[in-house]
Design an enzyme around this catalytic site. Structure first.
Site, PDB file in Angstrom:
ATOM      1  N   PHE A  26      41.068  78.703  74.752  1.00  0.00           N
ATOM      2  CA  PHE A  26      41.637  77.878  73.681  1.00  0.00           C
ATOM      3  C   PHE A  26      40.918  78.059  72.352  1.00  0.00           C
ATOM      4  O   PHE A  26      41.489  77.801  71.300  1.00  0.00           O
ATOM      5  CB  PHE A  26      41.633  76.400  74.106  1.00  0.00           C
ATOM      6  CG  PHE A  26      40.421  75.626  73.674  1.00  0.00           C
ATOM      7  CD1 PHE A  26      39.264  75.616  74.415  1.00  0.00           C
ATOM      8  CD2 PHE A  26      40.449  74.889  72.490  1.00  0.00           C
ATOM      9  CE1 PHE A  26      38.153  74.897  74.009  1.00  0.00           C
ATOM     10  CE2 PHE A  26      39.343  74.167  72.076  1.00  0.00           C
ATOM     11  CZ  PHE A  26      38.190  74.178  72.836  1.00  0.00           C
ATOM     12  N   LYS A  27      39.678  78.519  72.386  1.00  0.00           N
ATOM     13  CA  LYS A  27      38.939  78.648  71.130  1.00  0.00           C
ATOM     14  C   LYS A  27      39.589  79.637  70.161  1.00  0.00           C
ATOM     15  O   LYS A  27      39.367  79.566  68.960  1.00  0.00           O
ATOM     16  CB  LYS A  27      37.483  79.027  71.414  1.00  0.00           C
ATOM     17  CG  LYS A  27      36.727  77.894  72.090  1.00  0.00           C
ATOM     18  CD  LYS A  27      35.254  78.190  72.231  1.00  0.00           C
ATOM     19  CE  LYS A  27      34.493  76.981  72.753  1.00  0.00           C
ATOM     20  NZ  LYS A  27      34.815  76.684  74.181  1.00  0.00           N
ATOM     21  N   ASP A  28      40.414  80.533  70.694  1.00  0.00           N
ATOM     22  CA  ASP A  28      41.127  81.473  69.824  1.00  0.00           C
ATOM     23  C   ASP A  28      42.007  80.758  68.799  1.00  0.00           C
ATOM     24  O   ASP A  28      42.165  81.237  67.679  1.00  0.00           O
ATOM     25  CB  ASP A  28      42.042  82.379  70.667  1.00  0.00           C
ATOM     26  CG  ASP A  28      41.276  83.442  71.434  1.00  0.00           C
ATOM     27  OD1 ASP A  28      40.214  83.881  70.962  1.00  0.00           O
ATOM     28  OD2 ASP A  28      41.760  83.839  72.514  1.00  0.00           O
ATOM     29  N   LEU A  82      39.630  79.806  66.033  1.00  0.00           N
ATOM     30  CA  LEU A  82      38.764  80.859  65.480  1.00  0.00           C
ATOM     31  C   LEU A  82      39.552  81.983  64.813  1.00  0.00           C
ATOM     32  O   LEU A  82      39.052  82.635  63.902  1.00  0.00           O
ATOM     33  CB  LEU A  82      37.825  81.394  66.552  1.00  0.00           C
ATOM     34  CG  LEU A  82      36.631  80.461  66.786  1.00  0.00           C
ATOM     35  CD1 LEU A  82      35.908  80.792  68.075  1.00  0.00           C
ATOM     36  CD2 LEU A  82      35.649  80.514  65.608  1.00  0.00           C
TER      37      LEU A  82
END
Ligand SMILES: *Cc1c(COP(=O)(O)O)cnc(C)c1O
Length: 514
Positions: free
Chosen positions: A112-114, A117
């Protein structure tokens, strides 16, 4: 819209300044001067918006047009999500009559950090090029440095690869990240990306990064930037998928314009960034009938807070519990949530402290900042802080929390695979699902739970295999591993080995590459 530090100070920052600074000089985190309300007709006007449209609409409430024009913002958002593999970007899937899962892992590194970021990388590049276009001869560059135990590193690298005037250095403990995670990071061979494999632990890597940031000469010389989850742009970006989930749920249920929907979001939580975005969405006016559900693993500082009102690194009511390493962090099957304290929790604490000060009190904002300063000083000195009961009660109005063990995590992965149709979740998502099940007893029968799925199961093969190995016909490669992962382990890599966890060695490497 302007931003200020949770630890006070008279100066407001622009969105650009808050994003480029990351952490405030006084140690606080930046928050917006007000939480904007949604436009009157948002429910009808936004209902058929794409993820990009929703992002532009929501981000525009927090970024002044004079800073970033609508067309510039749209370009940045479009560019950030072209690499996602699903047209909805964050698709909602039905698991049961009243249970849905929000898949947040369709970006380049399958976590999910994509979502945040990818946009943060583009914002950095946009702000830098604009400064440089104005500045004339001197070119401003940004050096991003971070430490990772696995997941953040690859998402940051994919967010910043190939960005103009930005270099990224990611330190990881050599041999201590999973093979897939190591491959994801080190097979990015763009010239601005540098992976440092440090002989040492994750804590060593983190200490080195902290030392570099507090080295004023080094910092000034190289203009250091941070991509960790305290960056305001990451929180803001993540609010979008709560709205996306709301509209997707309405469409899946075929609701008419005058029917409302009762939702509860349950979020696997570590540094409190993902779920904090849900809090902002709620405060803006997104209907959430159920409380936001905090799901932790056995690193349960947050679950304990909602039980006791004490925010403490070590559980003082259960001192016999031994942790595996000296820092007090326990190793679990959901490693991206293995934290001792949650950095973004300070932002929520600020709102709770502020609410506790009567309306109309002069300097209310400064007073809340003072309270946060006191609490954080206590946490630093004593390892704990206890908030007044009113503050805890305020926190309980919007949140509930559950802690989930490794055994339960494995059981949930297995049960979900067996029933009703094979669906494999990663261990972090399984923590969320287990917590959601327990939270069912406190919600109304009309409420639908949405559990945020934070990673693709292939990223955490150890836990998934452990949960499913004895099921007949289960085959990790065939049933879980995506095509895209198969060639990854044999691709060309670029790694710089650092022989010991030594700041001077790391500095030398960085300076030789800039
Ligand atoms: C980072 C991460 C989390 C925790 O998110 P926070 O915003 O830190 O609470 C959960 N699951 C996965 C897979 C992650 O990478």
């Amino acid at each position: 819209m302007e931003y200020f530090s949770t630890r006070g100070g008279p100066h407001n920052l622009s969105f650009e300044e808050a994003v480029l600074a990351g952490l405030a000089p006084n140690g606080g985190l930046y928050i917006p001067t007000t939480i904007p309300k949604l436009p009157n007709n948002w429910k009808t006007d936004w209902k058929d918006y794409s993820f990009v449209d929703l992002s532009v609409a929501i981000l525009s409430l927090y970024i002044s047009r004079e800073e970033v024009s609508e067309s510039e913002l749209r370009d940045l958002v479009v560019k950030s999500y072209v690499s996602f593999r699903h047209p909805e970007i964050t698709p909602l899937k039905k698991l049961g009559a009243r249970k849905y899962i929000l898949e947040l892992w369709h970006g380049p590194t399958w976590a999910f950090k994509d979502v945040a970021l990818q946009l943060l990388g583009n914002l950095f590049e946009f702000f830098l090029s604009r400064k440089n276009a104005k500045a004339g001869s001197s070119v401003e560059k940004l050096t991003v440095i971070g430490a990772t135990s696995g997941d953040t590193g690859s998402a940051a690298i994919y967010g910043l690869r190939n960005k103009k005037n930005i270099s990224i250095f990611i330190l990881h403990p050599k041999g201590r990240v999973s093979p897939i995670q190591e491959a994801q990071m080190t097979t990015v061979t763009d010239p601005n990306v540098h992976n440092l494999a440090v002989k040492g632990t994750f804590d060593d890597c983190q200490d080195i990064v902290k030392t570099l940031f507090s080295d004023t000469d080094f910092n000034a010389k190289h203009n250091l930037g941070a991509v960790n989850s305290i960056n305001w742009a990451r929180i803001l970006t993540q609010t979008v998928y709560y709205f996306s989930a709301y509209f997707q749920a309405r469409r899946l249920l075929g609701l008419s314009a005058d029917q409302e929907i009762d939702l509860q979001f349950v979020v696997p939580t570590g540094n409190f960034g993902d779920i904090l975005a849900g809090y902002y969405a709620k405060k803006m006016g997104l209907p959430m009938e159920g409380k936001l559900g905090v799901a932790t693993n056995s690193n349960d500082i947050l679950a304990r807070f909602w039980k006791t009102g004490r925010y403490e690194k070590v559980d003082s009511s259960n001192v016999v519990e031994v942790s595996k390493d000296s820092s007090g962090v326990k190793e679990t099957l959901s490693p991206a949530m293995d934290i001792l304290v949650s950095s973004n929790f300070e932002r929520l604490m600020w709102y709770l402290a502020y609410e506790g000060i009567p309306d109309g009190t002069p300097d209310r904002r400064e007073k809340a900042g003072g309270t946060i300063n006191d609490w954080m000083a206590k946490l630093k000195i004593d390892g704990r802080v206890e908030v007044p009961i009113e503050v805890l009660e305020a926190g309980r109005r919007d949140f509930c929390a559950e802690r989930v063990s490794d055994e339960e995590t494995l059981e949930t992965i297995k049960n979900l695979y067996l029933d009703p149709s094979p669906y494999v979740v990663d261990p972090h998502t399984a923590v969320g699902l287990t917590a959601a099940k327990r939270m069912e007893q406190d919600i109304s029968t009309s409420t639908i739970q949405i559990v945020l799925s934070t990673a693709h199961p292939a990223k955490f093969s150890e836990a998934v295999t452990k949960a499913l190995y004895d099921i007949a016909n289960f085959n990790f490669e065939a049933h879980v591993l995506p095509e895209e992962f198969k060639g990854l382990l044999s691709k060309e890599r670029r790694i710089i080995e650092v022989e010991s966890a030594n700041v001077e060695l790391v500095k030398k490497v960085i300076e030789s590459k800039l």
